[in-house]
Structures are given as C-alpha cells and as structure tokens.
Design an enzyme around this catalytic site. Structure first.
Site, short mmCIF file in Angstrom:
data_model
loop_
_atom_site.label_atom_id
_atom_site.label_comp_id
_atom_site.label_asym_id
_atom_site.label_seq_id
_atom_site.Cartn_x
_atom_site.Cartn_y
_atom_site.Cartn_z
N CYS A 323 0.83 -1.21 0.00
CA CYS A 323 0.00 0.00 0.00
C CYS A 323 0.86 1.26 0.00
O CYS A 323 0.47 2.29 -0.53
CB CYS A 323 -0.96 0.00 1.19
SG CYS A 323 -0.16 -0.07 2.80
N HIS A 943 -1.70 1.95 7.45
CA HIS A 943 -2.13 1.75 6.07
C HIS A 943 -1.97 3.05 5.30
O HIS A 943 -2.24 4.14 5.81
CB HIS A 943 -3.59 1.30 6.04
CG HIS A 943 -4.15 1.12 4.67
ND1 HIS A 943 -3.57 0.28 3.75
CD2 HIS A 943 -5.24 1.66 4.06
CE1 HIS A 943 -4.28 0.31 2.63
NE2 HIS A 943 -5.29 1.14 2.80
#
Length: 986
Positions: A323, A943
């Site tokens: 990510c 994230h």
C-alpha cells in the site's frame, strides 16, 4: 527440569549471548535465523544489561524485570502453521519495533533458558544486482495458491493448496513442490501463471511458465496469486486444449472468488538462488500491508474489475504489504505534467541506458507502461507486478513483502527516473565547494552552483521537481561561515512539537491494607504529559500530582494479552513505551510485611483463544484471558483461602449485573455444571493440605453477618432488567443462599497450565483453591515452589498467577466489561488533538529555524581542521514547478520511535511561500494542491492511501489500493496527510 532451573545469572547470560552474536552475527545465504518478539527481546536485554545505552534502560541491567518464557504471540498470525518455517507473521511488522532477528545459535540458547515460542525460522537470501547484492532475511516469503486439473481436463477444486516458497526458488523447484504436495507422481505436468484468477484471459489459464531456470521473483509471481498445475491426460493431450475449445474455465470464476486453500505446503529447505532443490522456507504473511478496511486478500482475483471510464481513476492492487508503493504511485500519476510526458511517449527519446547511476532505462520504461495502464480509462484496477519486480531488482529493500515508507519509495523512484532519463550522456567531473572566503552576492554563487549541477543533471525530473536551498553553517569556535546552494527534490518539514509526549496510564487502586476486603473503585485512565527522554519516575510523579496516589506505593506494569507482562522500573526510559502498549499503575497497600507474597489475578474463560498463535505450547483445554489483571498482596501464614476469596470478591463484585444470583437462589444453591466439572477434575489430585478429601466448595459461603463483607443489600431478581451498563463502585453482598460465582486456580503466568503441578501432570489447568478456612500456606498455594520465600516488593522476580474462572452463565448473562473510566485529562487531550493548532506554515518556519548540530552529526570545519557542532540554517532560494512537501511524522533517534498524528492545516488552493524565498529574481506564484499520500495508524502497522485531483475532471478521488471513489476537499485528512503535492499555478 524447567528452563528457569538451568538459567545462569543475568551477567553470565549477557556474556554468553554477546559472544554468540559476535561469532554468528554475519548473514550468509542459506543460513537460518529466527524472528523474535521485540517486546520480549528488549525486556531480556534490559534485564541482562545488553545495549542499555541504546535502549535507555538502567545500567548493568540491574533495574530490569526478569522475563518469563519467550512469547511471540504479539507478532504471530493466528492462522495455522505446521513448522517454525511456516509460522505466519502478522502484517506490517517493523524490525526493531515489532520484532528482532537473531542467529539460530542465539535462539537455541534463549529457548533453552526460557522456553516458550513459537519458534519462527526464516532463511537468508541474496537481493540486488551483482556488485550491489545484499544478504537479507526473508521475513515474508511468498505465498501462492496452486490448483491442478482432473483426468477429464477440468479444474479440480479439491486440489487447491497453499505453497510457501522463497522468492529465490526456481520455477522448476516450485513445480516440483506443487507436484509433491499434490502427490502427483510419474505424470507430465505444466505450470501456468494464472495471475488474474481463473476468470482471467484465455479462459482463465493465464500464461504458461516455460523457463524453469528463472526464479519465482524473476517471473513476477506475486504474493497470494494462483498457479495452475496442468497434468497431461492419458492420451497425451493437455487439459488446456479442451478448455480453450469449451470455455469451461470461465464457469469457475465464482468458486475461485470464494474458495480457501484446504492446506498449506512449504518448502523444507532454503539455499542458494537458482537451486531447484533448495527453497527459502516459511510462509508469507497474509496479503494486505494495509489491505484497507475491506481486509480482502488483494491478489484474490485481479480480473473482472470494471473501469470507471475516467482516465487516471484506476486502482492498484495490493501485492502484499505494498500500500505504501500504491500511495506514492497514485500521487505521481496525478502529477499532470509528468504523466503527459509519459503518455506522449517523449520519455522514449530520452532513455539513458548507459548511465552507471541509472537502471538501464528499465525503471522509466516500466513506469511508462504503468502510467498507460492507469490512464487508458478501461481498467478499474491494475496490478503493478512488473514495476515492483523491476523496482526490487535495483532497490533490494523494496523487493520483498514488508511494509515500507511511501516517502522513501518516492525518493528512490524520482532519483531513478531522473538517472534513467538524464539527458547528460557523459557526466563531467564537477568539484563540490562552498562560496569560499571571498564575499560575493548570493545570486552569483547560487547561479554558479546551479549551473554546475546542470552539467551533470538534466532531465524532466529536474525540470519539474527540483528547486534550490541555501545552506549556511557557522563554526561555533572560529566563526567560519560556509554557504552552499544545493538542489532539492522535496521539502522534508519537521513538525513543531514540544519535547514531551502524552501517555495514557490506567490506575488500579488497591483499596486498603494487605488482605483488605473493602470495595475497590473501578480503574481510572489518566493522560499524562512526560518528557520524551524522561523515565518511568516521571510518569509516577505526574500520577501523584493528578490522582493523589502515593508515589512510593505505586508500581507500573506493561499489561499485554490481559496479563502483567513486565514491571516498569523507575530507571527505565519512557521511550520504551510504545503507542499501542497498555500501561497500568497499580497502587499497593501501605506497610507491606516482609513475608508478604504477591499474587497476580487474571480472568479467563473456557474456549479457544483466536489470538493464540499456531505452534505455541498448549496445556489441555483451551482458555482465553480477558479483562484487566490485578495485583494482590497476601500473607500466606495468616490468611485463609476463604479470606483470599473475600479479597478477590471485593474487586470483582462490582462487575456483576443485578440478579446474578437469582437463579441459584431458586434452585437452592444447586451445583452448577462448572462446579461439577471442577470436582471431577480435582478428584485425581489427592487430598487437601489437611489430609481430607477436598470439600464441596458450594458448602462454603460468605456469611451474611461477616463484617468484612460490604453491607449493600443483594439485588432482587426483578432488578436485572434495569442492570447498569457500567460496573458499580459498590460490592453486592453474598446472601446465605449464594456462594462465590467463580473459582480460583493456580496457573502458569499465561493463565494456562498449572503453577503447582509438575510436568508429569501438564494436563492440569490449575489446582483449585477452595473457599475454606485452610491457611494459604498450608493449602495447594503453599506448595508452589518458593511461594513463601518470594519478595513481593522485588518487581524483577516472578510472582504466582491466580486465575479466576467465572461460572459460564455469569459470563453469558451477568458480567459487565471491566473498562477503565476516562479521567478528564483524557477527554481534554482528545479534544486538544482535534484542534487545528498547527499549520503548514508553522512547519516551514520550523524548517528554516537556526539549529545546532548534534554530537552524532558534527561538521568538519576547514579552518579549525576539527569536527564541530556547528550552527546550521536552511533558506529557500528557489522553488520548483512541482513542490512535494514531506511532513516528518515519523521520528527516530537512538532512544525512541514515534508517529505524530496531530493535524496539520494545509492550504488547498493558494499555498503562498513567496515571503520565504530569498532569490529576488525568482518570485513564485501560489501553489495548488493536487495529491496527498496519507498514512493512517501508528508505527506498529498502519495503512497508506492517497488523494488525487484528476486533471481532466477537476474532481478529487480517494485511492485505497484497488478501490477508488470520488471525494471532496472536506475529506482531505489533516491528521493522516504525510506527503503533499503542489503544482505552481499559472
């Protein structure tokens, strides 16, 4: 013999491990190393005094707590594993924050002394190009899903297995592993790269893998994808021929979307790259690395994503902890001038394949291909697997499946694109020098240095992204001034925050003296401000001021997995407390006698603990710990077992809803099923300490007239309907018809096994402590080794753990959650962090502030001929067309790591930095924001996502790996913004 019995003193442990680290600390390809919880390893290092300066602990390890058995639960995934090489790690772990790595000799010695686990072994592989190769531990190996074909040529759903393989294994080795795992013998087979799932092109077959000498990494196989093992039919034909004609493979799309491999197969050996017989062992973590809120396996199915029809609004599949890369790529993709340069193909005429500092034009070519896929308007999401493989080829740090920093990725990518597209084919030698002793106008010096820079560096990256900084150094001894004008590609701005941090601490009151039975108030959570480089002593001082607790009667503990993991001594640095740690302050009774014993009370329930890792030792039935542990100080020579129950009751009675004992009153205190089980379990344990058979615990009640029992009347059954949602501060009285709705048992420190029985009775889940008049010293508790000789005030020494087992119907119907009440300091801090107290201009001003160099980063003064802690100042001389601002939310030093989540208010339409620019001939206009790289969460995970303003629609979009959706300016998160991308307005 238990591990602790063979454990040498702390100083001797330090000497032995230091010697092993020195002899075995160099990695060689094929070596086995072990991954160990950094939380446990740091505790051990503090105990023995290893690296105390680096870790900020007490000298010589004298203040450290002796650790219990090795516990890797906090880094291990609960998914099954069959061997140390196959134990899965949780996603997004960071070395020297979540885990450490040690040579096998060190692991074997530690586990011999301490026991525990589970063991997590990994192989050393070689990464990078020849001449730049680096040996690294493959912490997250590759995880593939393999399926074969049946005799009729159709796919065999029941054959799907999971293969864990090193990225350096050959494809021939991978094929052999698949056939062995599927028990396919003496049959010809072919391997297909079915990236995109069974529903992909060519009826889902994908591309046949032909070069068996290639490595898994070179073939661009990615974590979580499927491979097809095609088995030749008896008539010599291949199933692919049949399915190509019938199209039958497309019918499997639904099944492949939802199926789960029935088993995992991993290679049993690791070795040199390219060897078919040797494969790096162990499994990868589950795909994700910030897989986003959906939590899907990013590589589950890559086909069938419908396009948005809007060029540039296209997701990027997560290839396994990628990510960070996806976030940076989306920001760069929305950089319109650069994207137009690649879409128009102008980069092809500027590829520099001979630049020794470049990557033979390969990174630019792969990025150009990726941009075309993102901007064709047809795909809803694409998989950047070829780009990632090329990236890892030239930057080994990005070759695996570990989480990284999006800014570090962007920095490498911009440098790589610059060198691959450098118009200077042969770089001349240019000497680096400052402005010299002669006083000259800054404009002349800056122009000369920029011209010298352009002699070696001319590319689209320089045209768009590079500006110039003025750097001034002043020697504090001779006042020598050194001025340079250096190019920059992004501004890394520090956040102007004070030198303190806020720590949440839960305070647990004791409620009287040793053996006290008066009600105990519920835990209270406080938010304390302490120096960043302070010590536990500072937390205790702050707690005394805000809560009035006696400083000398307070001990701090690190509570992990619902038990006391370790005690935090006063001399320990607060940098050791991580953002996700639970710190609990326990108040102790006054005037603790020298012969007192410390008990740790934990709460458990029957049932499998979903967080309990595979491979860890288990003891009979499975139990789960829950709630907050407590400390009890008792005198085993004068306290009875019944009084221990009363002491515990004073702490837990407030957790029961009204009406909890109505059922047992109606049945005339008939035994519950749990009591029956208790009695049956304990029959084989012989007599009690007094020689009599263990009595029925149900016959021993707390008398109604006992003055030590709280006088609050027992609630009526009818009051259960209006039960409070939070625990009461009062303890309900036990009626004559009632008994304690729990039992107490002696367990191991994890709340499992027994703290009294020998290894021969490892089935025991804890010897029962009965609620009778037997003295603790004469009971089963008194038989625990050394219990009557332990010093309850020596926090480095382990204690006895007592587990409280509630009756099942109490847990199901009447038990309230033991949560800490937030003090006003917590509420105020939460409100304060939501304020937009800092702006981007504050960060710029901090960046431009004069500062003194630290002792670890001195400057060599050419006049003094010595290294000096000079004064250094940056100034903005000129700004680029595309300005990338990096907010330094991650702070690292030799003592601590921290993630700063405070919101930074940033302009969207009009960023004006003109007042900070020194070049009078370069007065920039305002900048407009067009992209943001976000980081959500803390250091131990998190994230990455991205916001991008599409240059063709003028609308904002959120890019969350493969997911895209339209957004507004109100959605732009000031607390998560990590990199800001601005374009100069024309």
């Amino acid at each position: 013999m238990s591990p602790s019995a063979t454990r040498p003193p702390a100083q001797e442990q330090r000497t032995i491990i230091s010697d092993l680290l020195q002899r075995h600390g160099t990695m060689a390809v094929g070596d086995t190393w072990y991954v160990i919880s950094y939380k446990w390893y740091r505790l051990w290092k503090e105990y023995v005094g290893l690296d105390t300066v680096k870790e900020g602990s007490a000298p010589n390890g004298t203040g450290g707590t002796e650790p219990d058995s090795i516990e890797n639960n906090d880094i291990v995934s609960p998914l099954p594993g069959t061997s140390p090489a196959d134990v899965r790690l949780r996603n997004n772990l960071q070395e020297d924050y979540d885990y450490a790595i040690v040579p096998d000799a060190v692991w074997m010695q530690l586990v011999l002394w301490y026991g525990g686990g589970p063991a997590i072994s990994r192989k050393v592989i070689q990464e990078g190009r020849k001449g730049r190769a680096t040996n690294r531990l493959e912490v997250y190996p590759l995880r593939l899903k393999a399926i074969n074909t049946k005799k009729d040529g159709s796919f065999n759903p029941g054959s799907e297995i999971e293969i864990c393989v090193s990225r350096k294994a050959t494809l021939g080795g991978l094929k052999s592993m698949c056939l062995a795992a599927m028990e396919v013998e003496n049959q010809a087979a072919r391997l297909w790269n079915s990236y995109g799932g069974i529903a992909g092109g060519k009826n889902g077959w994908g591309k046949e893998i032909k070069d068996m000498d290639k490595t898994v990494e070179e073939s661009a196989l990615v974590d979580g994808q499927r491979v097809i093992v095609e088995i030749q039919l008896d008539d010599g034909t291949w199933p692919h021929q049949i399915q190509t004609k019938t199209g039958w493979g497309k019918k499997l799309f639904g099944w492949m979307s939802s199926s789960t491999p029935k088993e995992t197969y991993h290679s049993s050996s690791g070795g040199a790259p390219g060897s078919p017989s040797q494969h790096g062992s162990s499994s990868s973590s589950a795909s994700g690395g910030g897989a986003g809120p959906s939590g899907y396996y990013a590589n589950e199915d890559f086909a069938g994503e419908p396009g948005t029809g809007i060029r540039g609004v296209c997701g990027l599949y997560n290839l396994g902890n990628t990510c960070f890369m996806n976030s940076a790529l989306q920001c760069l993709s929305n950089t319109h001038p650069l994207t137009e340069y690649f879409l128009a193909g102008r980069f092809k005429g500027e590829l520099n394949r001979t630049n020794p500092l470049g990557m033979k034009g390969q990174i630019a070519e792969q990025y150009g291909k990726l941009v075309r896929e993102l901007w064709n308007g047809h795909a809803g999401a694409v998989a950047p697997k070829n780009f990632k493989w090329t990236l890892g080829k030239y930057a080994p740090q990005f070759s695996g499946y570990q989480q990284h920093d999006s800014q570090e990725l962007l920095s490498f990518l911009l440098d790589g694109l610059h060198e691959d597209l450098n118009r200077v084919q042969k770089k001349p030698y240019v000497e680096d020098k400052d402005a010299g002793e002669e006083v000259r106008p800054d404009q002349d010096v800056a122009r000369e240095m920029w011209e010298r820079h352009l002699l070696r560096n001319k590319s689209v990256i320089v045209d768009l992204f590079q500006g110039q900084l003025k750097s001034t150094l002043v020697c504090p001894t001779c006042n020598k001034v050194s001025v340079t004008f250096d190019p920059f590609m992004y501004l890394s701005l520090p956040l102007p925050i004070p030198n303190h941090r806020f720590i949440d601490v839960v305070l647990v009151r004791y409620g009287g003296g040793v053996g006290a039975t008066e009600p105990v108030p519920p835990p209270m959570r406080y938010n304390l401000q302490v120096p960043k480089k302070g010590y536990i002593e500072d937390i205790k001082t702050g707690l005394t001021k805000i809560a009035g607790v006696d400083h000398g009667r307070t001990v701090l503990a690190d509570v992990h997995a619902n038990r006391i993991y370790s005690f935090l001594t006063d001399a320990r640095a607060v940098s050791g407390i991580r953002e996700k740690d639970l710190t609990v302050a326990y108040e102790l009774p006054a005037n603790i006698p020298d012969d007192a014993t410390r008990l740790h009370l934990v709460f458990r329930r029957e049932g499998e603990d979903s967080t309990y890792p595979s491979g860890a030792p288990r003891y009979g039935e499975a139990y789960t710990l829950f709630g907050l542990p407590y400390i009890l100080i008792v005198q085993v020579k004068t306290m009875t077992q019944r009084q221990l129950y009363e002491t515990v009751w004073a702490r837990v009675a407030r957790l029961l809803k009204p009406g909890w004992d109505a059922k047992r009153k109606a049945k005339g205190h008939k035994k519950s099923s749990s009591r029956s089980r208790d009695k049956d379990k304990d029959k084989d344990k012989g007599k009690s300490a007094e020689g009599a058979e263990e009595p029925d615990t149900q016959q021993t009640q707390s008398p109604e007239t006992d003055p030590s029992t709280p006088s609050q009347p027992s609630p009526s059954p009818s009051s259960s309907s209006s039960a409070p949602s939070t625990p009461s501060t009062q303890s309900p009285k036990l009626s004559a018809e009632s008994s304690y709705p729990f039992t107490l048992r002696i367990t191991g420190p994890h709340g499992r096994g027994c703290g009294r029985c020998t290894q021969g009775l490892s089935n025991c889940q804890g010897c029962l402590i009965e609620a009778n008049e037997v003295l603790l010293g004469n009971s089963v508790l008194g038989e625990v080794r050394g219990v009557q000789g332990r010093d309850s005030k020596d926090w480095r020494e382990l204690s006895v753990t007592i587990a409280l087992d509630w009756e099942p119907h109490i847990i199901e119907n009447y038990l309230l959650e033991d949560t800490a009440t937030n003090h006003e300091s917590v509420v105020e801090h939460q409100a304060e962090t939501r304020k937009d107290s800092l702006t981007l201009y504050d960060c710029v001003q901090t960046f431009l502030t004069n500062e003194r160099l630290g002792p670890d980063d001195p400057w060599y003064c050419p006049r003094c001929k010595e290294h000096r802690q000079a004064w250094k100042k940056f100034d903005l001389w000129s700004l680029p067309r595309i300005l990338v601002v990096h907010l330094k939310r991650f702070q690292y030093d030799r003592y601590s790591r921290d993630k700063i989540n405070i919101p930074i208010a940033f302009p969207v339409a009009d960023l004006d930095l003109s007042k900070y620019v020194l070049d009078p001939t370069h007065v920039p206009g305002n900048y407009e924001l067009f992209a943001i790289s976000n980081h959500h969460g803390g250091l131990g995970g998190g994230h990455y996502t991205a916001f991008g303003k599409n240059p063709e629609t003028g609308r904002w979009y959120l890019f969350n790996d493969s997911s895209t959706k339209e957004a507004t300016e109100k959605d732009l998160n000031q607390s998560a913004a990590y990199m800001l991308f601005y374009q100069l307005k024309r």
